[in-house]
Motif scaffolding. Structure first.
Motif, short mmCIF file in Angstrom:
data_model
loop_
_atom_site.label_atom_id
_atom_site.label_comp_id
_atom_site.label_asym_id
_atom_site.label_seq_id
_atom_site.Cartn_x
_atom_site.Cartn_y
_atom_site.Cartn_z
N LYS A 20 43.21 29.71 34.76
CA LYS A 20 42.75 30.60 33.70
C LYS A 20 42.22 31.87 34.36
N ILE A 21 42.84 33.00 34.08
CA ILE A 21 42.51 34.25 34.75
C ILE A 21 41.06 34.67 34.50
N LEU A 22 40.45 34.23 33.40
CA LEU A 22 39.07 34.61 33.12
C LEU A 22 38.06 33.71 33.81
N LEU A 23 38.51 32.62 34.40
CA LEU A 23 37.59 31.70 35.06
C LEU A 23 37.75 31.74 36.58
N LEU A 24 37.98 32.92 37.12
CA LEU A 24 38.15 33.06 38.55
C LEU A 24 36.81 32.88 39.25
N LYS A 25 36.86 32.23 40.38
CA LYS A 25 35.68 32.04 41.19
C LYS A 25 35.84 32.86 42.48
N LEU A 26 34.75 33.04 43.18
CA LEU A 26 34.78 33.80 44.43
C LEU A 26 35.77 33.18 45.42
N PHE A 27 35.89 31.87 45.39
CA PHE A 27 36.84 31.15 46.26
C PHE A 27 38.27 31.61 46.02
N HIS A 28 38.64 31.83 44.75
CA HIS A 28 39.98 32.32 44.43
C HIS A 28 40.22 33.70 45.03
N TYR A 29 39.21 34.56 44.95
CA TYR A 29 39.33 35.89 45.52
C TYR A 29 39.50 35.82 47.04
N LEU A 30 38.73 34.95 47.67
CA LEU A 30 38.81 34.80 49.12
C LEU A 30 40.20 34.30 49.54
N LEU A 31 40.72 33.31 48.84
CA LEU A 31 42.06 32.81 49.16
C LEU A 31 43.13 33.87 48.93
N ALA A 32 43.04 34.60 47.84
CA ALA A 32 44.00 35.67 47.58
C ALA A 32 43.93 36.74 48.66
N LEU A 33 42.72 37.06 49.09
CA LEU A 33 42.53 38.04 50.17
C LEU A 33 43.18 37.55 51.46
N VAL A 34 42.90 36.32 51.84
CA VAL A 34 43.44 35.78 53.09
C VAL A 34 44.97 35.69 53.03
N ASN A 63 48.49 48.21 53.55
CA ASN A 63 48.60 46.91 52.89
C ASN A 63 47.22 46.33 52.60
N ASN A 64 46.37 46.32 53.62
CA ASN A 64 45.04 45.72 53.48
C ASN A 64 44.16 46.51 52.52
N LEU A 65 44.24 47.83 52.56
CA LEU A 65 43.46 48.63 51.62
C LEU A 65 43.90 48.38 50.18
N GLY A 66 45.20 48.23 49.96
CA GLY A 66 45.70 47.91 48.62
C GLY A 66 45.19 46.57 48.14
N VAL A 67 45.24 45.58 49.00
CA VAL A 67 44.77 44.23 48.65
C VAL A 67 43.29 44.27 48.30
N ILE A 68 42.48 44.86 49.16
CA ILE A 68 41.04 44.89 48.95
C ILE A 68 40.68 45.69 47.69
N THR A 69 41.30 46.84 47.52
CA THR A 69 40.99 47.68 46.35
C THR A 69 41.33 46.97 45.05
N PHE A 70 42.52 46.38 44.97
CA PHE A 70 42.93 45.71 43.74
C PHE A 70 42.04 44.50 43.46
N LEU A 71 41.67 43.73 44.48
CA LEU A 71 40.80 42.58 44.25
C LEU A 71 39.42 43.02 43.77
N ILE A 72 38.90 44.11 44.31
CA ILE A 72 37.61 44.62 43.85
C ILE A 72 37.70 45.08 42.40
N LEU A 73 38.76 45.80 42.06
CA LEU A 73 38.94 46.27 40.68
C LEU A 73 39.07 45.11 39.71
N ILE A 74 39.81 44.09 40.09
CA ILE A 74 39.97 42.90 39.24
C ILE A 74 38.62 42.21 39.06
N TYR A 75 37.86 42.10 40.15
CA TYR A 75 36.54 41.47 40.08
C TYR A 75 35.62 42.24 39.13
#
Length: 93
Positions: A20-34, A63-75
């Protein structure tokens, strides 16, 4: 182009990790980042061995800046939406 491509990759990776996209946890963000960062690095490294392609540290950075920026915006977007939903629930009571 790398910035947006890997930002979208991170978003899709995040969506795939959570049911569920609305129930994301910090762990999901970390895995997506890695996953996204390592995929971007691996992608650049294997290009070194392909004759028409070249390895570029600048591409890894983009690549890394795109990943980090999009994850921050989603958060940020997710937290605003959760706070709004929580506030609406409290207002109804």
């Amino acid at each position: 182009m790398h910035f947006f491509t890997y930002g979208i990759h991170a978003f899709l990776c995040l969506a795939a990790l959570s049911d569920k996209i609305l129930l994301l946890k910090l762990f999901h963000y970390l895995l997506a980042l890695v996953f996204s960062v390592f995929y971007g690095i691996f992608n650049e490294i294997y290009q070194y061995f392909i004759p028409e392609r070249e390895f570029s540290p600048g591409d890894i950075l983009a690549n890394n800046l795109g990943v980090i920026t999009f994850l921050i915006l989603i958060y940020i977007f997710q937290n605003k939406k959760q706070k709004k939903t929580f506030k609406e629930t409290l207002d109804r009571k």
